[in-house]
Design an enzyme around this catalytic site. Structure first.
Site, PDB file in Angstrom:
ATOM      1  CG  ASP A 178      -0.480  -0.420   2.383  1.00  0.00           C
ATOM      2  OD1 ASP A 178       0.630  -1.167   2.978  1.00  0.00           O
ATOM      3  OD2 ASP A 178      -0.321   0.142   3.219  1.00  0.00           O
TER       4      ASP A 178
ATOM      5  CD  GLU B 129       7.996   2.276   6.708  1.00  0.00           C
ATOM      6  OE1 GLU B 129       7.091   3.185   6.910  1.00  0.00           O
ATOM      7  OE2 GLU B 129       6.426   0.884   7.213  1.00  0.00           O
TER       8      GLU B 129
END
Ligand SMILES: *[C@@H]1O[C@H](CO)[C@@H](O)[C@H](O)[C@H]1NC(C)=O
Ligand SMILES: *[C@@H]1O[C@H](CO)[C@@H](O)[C@H](O)[C@H]1NC(C)=O
Ligand SMILES: *[C@@H]1O[C@H](CO)[C@@H](O)[C@H](O)[C@H]1NC(C)=O
Ligand SMILES: *[C@@H]1O[C@H](CO)[C@@H](O)[C@H](O)[C@H]1NC(C)=O
Ligand SMILES: *[C@@H]1O[C@H](CO)[C@@H](O)[C@H](O)[C@H]1NC(C)=O
Ligand SMILES: *[C@@H]1O[C@H](CO)[C@@H](O)[C@H](O)[C@H]1NC(C)=O
Ligand SMILES: *[C@@H]1O[C@H](CO)[C@@H](O)[C@H](O)[C@H]1NC(C)=O
Ligand SMILES: *[C@@H]1O[C@H](CO)[C@@H](O)[C@H](O)[C@H]1NC(C)=O
Ligand SMILES: CC(=O)N[C@H]1CO[C@H](CO)[C@@H](O)[C@@H]1O
Length: 585
Positions: A322, A520
């Protein structure tokens, strides 16, 4: 209720669900109105009380849900349905609070210096690996008793065992992240916590019929790539825990049913039907945790287009990517455009189907271990069938590569994504096909240019501003690419796999030295620097990054260095500094 369309030899069988009637027929995003489906949610999120939409839905209620909803009704009545931002803020402050739902937790089998890291020859990298294992306790959490006793007041879904959060804004357990986290924990000698985390996922599966994106009610109607059996497989590799397999095999099978029943689509090609999966998370309304963003993006759409958009957005979130141009399908079938061109439902993704084929095979293997021969045969056959379908529909013989398939336009989407390699990673290809195409696949990868960047392999080559696109490097995709290339099985492929892993480890190492953080996602063009774009700022921690970097250092530790001037003294054996009595490995 099934519609067909025939073009270029492909007959697509679109389930009736592709063209849904309208939002009214659909279930809401979750069964808790305050967090998923209420005027309260709408008004508060549209007023932008918090810069990150996730903040509000992570607050807990001070009173029960009915009291809260009734009080809000009164406010609406008193303000002619138009409370001011100040009134909304006051309401939220009175009715919600922000006490943490989780408590820090010391994993019982945490070990500051796991023995298994001693195979890493380079001193800098060995210290780096130790420093990473020392992050685990900082990310370890347990759900507080008050949440377990009063679950109705929280958006958090309580789970029994302690677990590792990804980090930053992601303070829940996340489904596919957990695969790489567990890999890192096992390397770190933490088998008990790995087992507990898998237990948590199975608990969620039993509660909801599938494993949600994360342990929040607002993630209820969507999942993430089905990595549960793969987690069990690596856990078993480290433990030989046959008892665990025996106790859980039925749940693992149940986890497969959800995908088959709710996410499959049939494609006919050259006279035979192939069943494959896609992401398709059906529920009404915007994502609660990104409510404002979704609502605004859909503002100018017709009612039907808006309904479809919310589903396609949630389906893309279900993919884990996403967002990405990977899910953009323009009228001409290309991947250009913006988030408004998202049509996840048209795409049959390579990685999802490879993971599913791998999962079928894992279950077959578990049945072999358990001595259930009939079940083993039946799952093996299903796995073989799934592999055949992948080869028939997703393999592009001309290009020598697997590609996502667009069922609307009936074309392969011939763009570079590391996910194209997922069949190799998951062993979802016939070894003879691998052998016959090894050279082409490798050349194809080298020619793509994606392996030439100093910071790692980018997730795509489109610079779109979306976070799952260029120049961002995502740890799970690094793991998929490296393992896939290694599985090609030629010496040239091994060299590329090693170099790809080393590039990423060096980038993370240099980033860690500079920022003292693991991110991340990273930037392919600037080694060690975090990636940007997308809906939120970069997050620290970070569960899957730590897992993947440990995986690479463990796998290639005998030859990998932190930089070119670090010469390895291959005659010396690794130091034995750890207390081996602490280690099961
Ligand atoms: C809350 O309200 C709903 C619908 O108005 C009702 O069915 C339910 O029983 C109420 N729950 C409680 C705990 O009062
Ligand atoms: C709000 O107004 C509606 C319509 O007048 C009424 O039915 C409802 O009971 C009122 N709600 C509250 C909580 O006062
Ligand atoms: C939650 O609490 C923390 C610290 O207590 C504070 O910094 C933060 O702003 C609070 N968030 C909200 C949404 O109230
Ligand atoms: C698991 O069993 C296999 C086969 O018996 C053995 O080779 C392996 O060493 C065992 N692994 C562990 C972690 O006990
Ligand atoms: C493929 O599936 C469709 C729909 O179930 C069916 O009508 C068709 O006959 C099938 N084709 C083959 C070759 O089995
Ligand atoms: C890694 O840990 C060691 C020992 O605690 C510390 O001296 C070193 O600064 C750490 N490295 C980084 C880059 O933080
Ligand atoms: C390589 O690593 C060594 C030892 O940590 C360090 O002294 C040197 O500066 C590094 N060289 C480069 C080019 O980063
Ligand atoms: C390291 O430990 C192993 C196992 O305890 C032992 O066999 C070996 O001799 C040790 N090596 C060194 C360099 O101390
Ligand atoms: C839309 C959404 O919040 N989905 C989340 C699902 O989980 C992944 C982590 O794997 C998050 O990145 C997504 O944001």
């Amino acid at each position: 209720m099934v519609s067909f369309c025939k073009m270029r030899g492909y007959l697509i069988v679109l389930a009736a669900a592709v063209a849904l009637a309208g939002a009214a027929d659909m279930r809401p995003t979750c069964s808790k109105p305050v967090y998923c489906n209420s005027k309260l949610l709408h008004k508060v999120q549209m007023a932008r009380l918090y810069s990150d939409s996730k903040t509000f839905v992570d607050l807990q209620m001070n009173y029960d849900q009915n009291t809260t909803l009734n009080a809000f009704d009164t406010l609406l009545n008193d303000t002619d349905q138009e409370p001011s931002v100040e009134q909304l803020r006051e309401f939220v402050e009175k009715h919600f609070s922000n006490n943490s739902e989780l408590m820090p937790w010391r994993p019982p089998d945490f070990n500051t210096d796991p023995y298994s890291l001693n195979t890493i020859q380079d001193d800098d990298l060995r210290e780096f690996a130790r420093n990473i294992t020392n992050i685990w306790p900082l990310l370890a959490r347990k759900v507080k008793d008050e949440v377990i006793q009063n679950p109705d007041r929280y958006s958090l879904i309580p789970i029994t065992n302690g677990f590792i959060i990804p980090g930053g804004r992601f303070t829940e357990i996340y489904y596919w992240d957990t695969y790489w986290i567990i890999g890192g924990l096992l390397i770190s000698g933490m088998q008990e916590i790995a087992k507990g985390i898998i237990g948590n996922l199975i608990e969620l599966l039993n509660m909801l019929g599938h494993i949600p994106n994360g342990s929040r009610w607002y993630y209820q109607e969507r999942s993430l790539p089905p990595m549960l059996t793969a987690m069990v497989a690596i856990y078993y590799q480290y433990t030989n825990d046959t008892e665990f397999l025996r106790n859980n095999i039925a749940y693992l099978e149940k986890g497969m049913d959800f995908w088959f029943d709710e996410r499959s689509v049939t494609v006919e090609k050259e006279g035979s039907n192939h069943t494959l999966l896609r992401y398709f998370a059906i529920s009404s309304g915007p994502r609660p945790e990104s409510y404002y963003e979704d609502y605004e993006n859909a503002a100018e759409f017709s009612e039907q287009a808006r309904t479809d958009f919310f589903i396609d957005i949630k389906s893309a979130a279900e993919s884990g990517w996403d967002f990405s141009t990977r899910w953009f399908v323009n009228p001409d079938g290309s991947n250009t455009g913006t988030l408004k061109d998202i049509h996840t439902r048209y795409i049959i993704p390579v990685d999802l189907n490879a993971i599913f084929a791998g999962a079928l095979q894992n279950i077959a293997n578990f049945h072999v271990i358990l001595g259930n021969h009939r079940d083993a045969v039946s799952f093996s056959q299903s796995a073989q069938q799934w592999r055949d379908s992948i080869q028939s529909i997703l393999w592009n013989e001309e290009e020598g590569m697997w590609f996502d398939y667009d069922i609307r336009d009936q074309i392969h989407r011939k763009y570079f994504y590391p996910s194209n390699l997922a069949p190799l990673w998951q062993g979802a290809v016939d070894p003879n096909i691998v052998k016959a195409n090894a050279l082409r696949i490798l050349n194809n990868l080298k020619q793509s240019g994606a392996f030439d960047f100093p910071g790692g392999v980018p997730t795509s080559l489109s610079r779109s501003g979306e976070q799952w696109d260029f120049p961002n490097v995502w740890p799970p995709e690094m793991s998929i690419a490296v393992n896939a290339i290694e599985n090609i099985g030629t010496p040239e492929a091994s060299v590329l796999a090693f170099e790809t892993a080393q590039t990423f480890v060096r980038a993370c190492h240099s980033g860690f030295s500079e920022y003292h953080q693991m991110f991340e996602k990273y930037d392919a063009e600037n080694p060690g620097k975090f990636g940007g774009g997308g809906e939120y700022n970069v997050q620290y921690g970070f569960g899957w990054t730590n897992g993947v970097v440990l995986e690479f250092m463990k796998k290639y530790g005998e030859g990998m260095t932190a930089n070119d001037s670090n010469e390895l003294d291959t005659t010396a054996s690794p130091s034995n500094s750890s207390d081996t009595s602490n280690n099961a490995a």
